[in-house]
Design a protein around this motif. Structure first.
Motif, PDB file in Angstrom:
ATOM      1  N   LEU A  89      -2.788  -1.632   5.511  1.00 25.65           N
ATOM      2  CA  LEU A  89      -1.827  -1.265   4.470  1.00 25.65           C
ATOM      3  C   LEU A  89      -1.960  -2.220   3.273  1.00 25.65           C
ATOM      4  CD1 LEU A  89       0.629   0.680   4.019  1.00 25.65           C
ATOM      5  CD2 LEU A  89       2.070  -1.227   4.710  1.00 25.65           C
ATOM      6  N   LEU A  90      -2.101  -3.496   3.587  1.00 29.03           N
ATOM      7  CA  LEU A  90      -2.266  -4.492   2.511  1.00 29.03           C
ATOM      8  C   LEU A  90      -3.531  -4.194   1.716  1.00 29.03           C
ATOM      9  CD1 LEU A  90      -1.231  -7.722   4.434  1.00 29.03           C
ATOM     10  CD2 LEU A  90      -0.236  -6.970   2.272  1.00 29.03           C
ATOM     11  N   ALA A  91      -4.593  -3.827   2.411  1.00 24.61           N
ATOM     12  CA  ALA A  91      -5.862  -3.573   1.718  1.00 24.61           C
ATOM     13  C   ALA A  91      -5.752  -2.332   0.836  1.00 24.61           C
ATOM     14  CB  ALA A  91      -6.978  -3.410   2.737  1.00 24.61           C
ATOM     15  N   ALA A  92      -5.158  -1.243   1.377  1.00 21.13           N
ATOM     16  CA  ALA A  92      -5.053   0.003   0.607  1.00 21.13           C
ATOM     17  C   ALA A  92      -4.208  -0.224  -0.640  1.00 21.13           C
ATOM     18  CB  ALA A  92      -4.427   1.094   1.472  1.00 21.13           C
ATOM     19  N   ASN A  93      -3.128  -0.958  -0.483  1.00 20.58           N
ATOM     20  CA  ASN A  93      -2.268  -1.213  -1.640  1.00 20.58           C
ATOM     21  C   ASN A  93      -2.855  -2.256  -2.564  1.00 20.58           C
ATOM     22  OD1 ASN A  93       0.140   0.472  -1.620  1.00 20.58           O
ATOM     23  ND2 ASN A  93       0.223  -0.232   0.484  1.00 20.58           N
ATOM     24  N   GLY A  94      -3.705  -3.120  -2.012  1.00 18.81           N
ATOM     25  CA  GLY A  94      -4.353  -4.128  -2.845  1.00 18.81           C
ATOM     26  C   GLY A  94      -5.104  -3.486  -3.998  1.00 18.81           C
ATOM     27  N   ALA A  95      -5.810  -2.400  -3.687  1.00 23.74           N
ATOM     28  CA  ALA A  95      -6.607  -1.728  -4.725  1.00 23.74           C
ATOM     29  C   ALA A  95      -5.674  -1.164  -5.811  1.00 23.74           C
ATOM     30  CB  ALA A  95      -7.429  -0.623  -4.092  1.00 23.74           C
ATOM     31  N   ILE A  96      -4.565  -0.569  -5.385  1.00 19.05           N
ATOM     32  CA  ILE A  96      -3.618   0.035  -6.345  1.00 19.05           C
ATOM     33  C   ILE A  96      -3.022  -1.044  -7.260  1.00 19.05           C
ATOM     34  CG2 ILE A  96      -1.367   1.185  -6.545  1.00 19.05           C
ATOM     35  CD1 ILE A  96      -2.008   2.619  -3.884  1.00 19.05           C
ATOM     36  N   PHE A  97      -2.588  -2.137  -6.658  1.00 20.16           N
ATOM     37  CA  PHE A  97      -1.863  -3.136  -7.460  1.00 20.16           C
ATOM     38  C   PHE A  97      -2.805  -4.035  -8.260  1.00 20.16           C
ATOM     39  CE2 PHE A  97       1.341  -1.245  -4.950  1.00 20.16           C
ATOM     40  CZ  PHE A  97       2.457  -1.262  -5.769  1.00 20.16           C
ATOM     41  N   THR A  98      -4.077  -4.089  -7.864  1.00 21.19           N
ATOM     42  CA  THR A  98      -5.069  -4.766  -8.701  1.00 21.19           C
ATOM     43  C   THR A  98      -5.236  -3.969 -10.002  1.00 21.19           C
ATOM     44  OG1 THR A  98      -6.237  -5.596  -6.775  1.00 21.19           O
ATOM     45  CG2 THR A  98      -7.484  -5.511  -8.806  1.00 21.19           C
ATOM     46  N   ALA A  99      -5.446  -2.664  -9.842  1.00 22.90           N
ATOM     47  CA  ALA A  99      -5.666  -1.810 -11.028  1.00 22.90           C
ATOM     48  C   ALA A  99      -4.416  -1.801 -11.912  1.00 22.90           C
ATOM     49  CB  ALA A  99      -6.009  -0.397 -10.582  1.00 22.90           C
ATOM     50  N   GLN A 100      -3.249  -1.737 -11.287  1.00 25.29           N
ATOM     51  CA  GLN A 100      -2.022  -1.670 -12.094  1.00 25.29           C
ATOM     52  C   GLN A 100      -1.734  -3.005 -12.777  1.00 25.29           C
ATOM     53  OE1 GLN A 100       1.149   0.231  -9.896  1.00 25.29           O
ATOM     54  NE2 GLN A 100      -0.012   2.128  -9.705  1.00 25.29           N
ATOM     55  N   CYS A 155       3.316  -7.293  -5.418  1.00 22.40           N
ATOM     56  CA  CYS A 155       3.730  -7.932  -6.679  1.00 22.40           C
ATOM     57  C   CYS A 155       2.815  -9.123  -6.984  1.00 22.40           C
ATOM     58  CB  CYS A 155       5.191  -8.368  -6.547  1.00 22.40           C
ATOM     59  SG  CYS A 155       5.878  -9.070  -8.036  1.00 22.40           S
ATOM     60  N   LEU A 156       2.496  -9.891  -5.949  1.00 17.48           N
ATOM     61  CA  LEU A 156       1.625 -11.057  -6.136  1.00 17.48           C
ATOM     62  C   LEU A 156       0.246 -10.614  -6.642  1.00 17.48           C
ATOM     63  CD1 LEU A 156       1.508 -14.167  -5.602  1.00 17.48           C
ATOM     64  CD2 LEU A 156       0.419 -13.606  -3.418  1.00 17.48           C
TER      65      LEU A 156
END
Ligand code: NAX
Length: 323
Positions: free
Chosen positions: A101-112, A137-138
């Motif tokens: 879950l952290l990895a999948a969201n990592g991609a989203i929040f990096t781009a955002q 957020c981090l």
């Protein structure tokens, strides 16, 4: 009327989005005399659903809403925004571990994070709701090096409100009579709802309840409240989450002398590790949040804070390659 405030909402076609947009548009977040522009971000497959939500926003004929745009491009959604509410995230699928879950969201929040850095107003106030909220957020904050880290916050206001409501119910006091309560750490089952600094009608809250109830009933029930709602409702909290997001931004913009809870960029307050997005007791004035100082912490509270901190450090280490 002043110029419209530009507000980005991601995951706008999701269930929190559906409860949130109408509250924002009605003036509940920024007041009845503040025009707004909504900039709504979704993933491509959800654009049709988002179009339907926007039709409903239009059908409310909200006087404050001057413009609504929809997009599947973060760079478009965040252009010139004053406030960014990052609600959309990848839900945990079957068989998915927390690290997946952290990895999948990592991609989203990096781009955002990058898009916020390049496109948003420098004063942008960012609220991350999408889970795992603190670490998402981090990641966004690290990918926005030109923005002040203090501009990035994660939502623990729902946990805060749950903690106030359950205490009020237990001691039969009005919600407004409870002050000083705070959520520490991660928005997860390790969060620590702290009553040591809380008062009910100016008297210590812990004098009104037993330590056994506090430790064995109250704390676990706040920590597990999200799961209890899923079990009862069949889906996760939406209206109460949207309400908390509205209150978080309203207090950040308009100020709060009363203690509230926000995940903010840690500077090592209360011996916590710096550089985490950590929930603390905060107050807000002139649009600036400030961690409450000199709060009493006993050994029990310190151990709880260390436990939630350890989880945040582990999450940070899992996404270290994105920071
Ligand atoms: P939904 O699954 O109903 O909606 C999420 C929406 O986000 C979907 O429409 C999806 O298409 C969209 N989305 C996914 N990836 C996106 C991306 N890259 N860009 C833009 N949009 C994207 O979930 P919902 O119930 O609305 O919850 C949203 C998030 O809030 C979840 O991560 C949830 O776990 C989290 N919550 C956080 C809370 C908190 O206190 N911090 C409490 C409530 C909630 O559980």
């Amino acid at each position: 009327m002043s110029d419209p405030v530009r507000i980005a909402v991601t995951g706008a076609a999701g269930q929190i989005g559906y409860a949130l947009l109408f509250r924002i548009a009605s003036g509940a977040m920024l007041g009845n005399d503040q025009d707004i522009e909504l900039k709504l971000l979704e993933i491509s497959p959800a654009m049709d659903a988002l179009r339907g939500v926007v039709m409903e926003v239009e059908d409310c004929a909200f006087p404050l809403v001057k413009k609504v745009i929809t997009t599947d491009q973060p760079e478009v959604a965040f252009e010139g925004v004053d406030i960014a509410m990052l609600v959309g995230s990848r839900p945990r699928g079957p068989g998915m571990e927390r690290n997946d879950l952290l990895a999948a969201n990592g991609a989203i929040f990096t781009a955002q994070g990058k898009a916020l850095n390049d496109q948003a107003a420098k004063h942008v106030k960012v609220l991350v709701v999408g889970n795992p909220a603190n670490t998402n957020c981090l990641i966004a904050q690290h990918n926005a090096p030109d923005l002040d880290p203090a501009n990035f916050t994660a939502m623990t206001k729902l946990d805060h409100n749950r903690a106030v409501a359950q205490l009020s119910h237990k001691v039969q006091a009005a919600v407004g009579d409870i002050e000083g309560l705070a959520i520490w750490g991660n928005h997860s089952s390790t969060m620590f709802p702290d009553l040591l600094g809380a008062t009910i009608n100016s008297k210590p809250a812990l004098d009104a309840v037993s330590q056994a109830w506090y430790e064995e009933d109250y704390i676990p029930s706040i920590q597990q409240r999200g799961a209890a709602i899923i079990q009862a409702r069949g889906s996760s909290s939406a209206a109460s989450a949207a309400n908390a997001a509205v209150e978080h931004v309203r207090e950040w913009v308009s100020g709060s002398e009363r203690v509230t809870s926000m995940g903010v960029f840690s500077k090592g307050e209360y011996d916590t590790t710096d550089g985490l997005i950590f929930s603390y007791p905060v107050t807000v004035s002139n649009g600036v949040h400030k961690v409450v100082e000199n709060r009493e912490l006993n050994a029990f509270a310190q151990a709880k804070i260390k436990a939630t901190e350890a989880e945040l450090i582990e999450e940070r280490d899992t996404v270290a390659h994105l920071l």
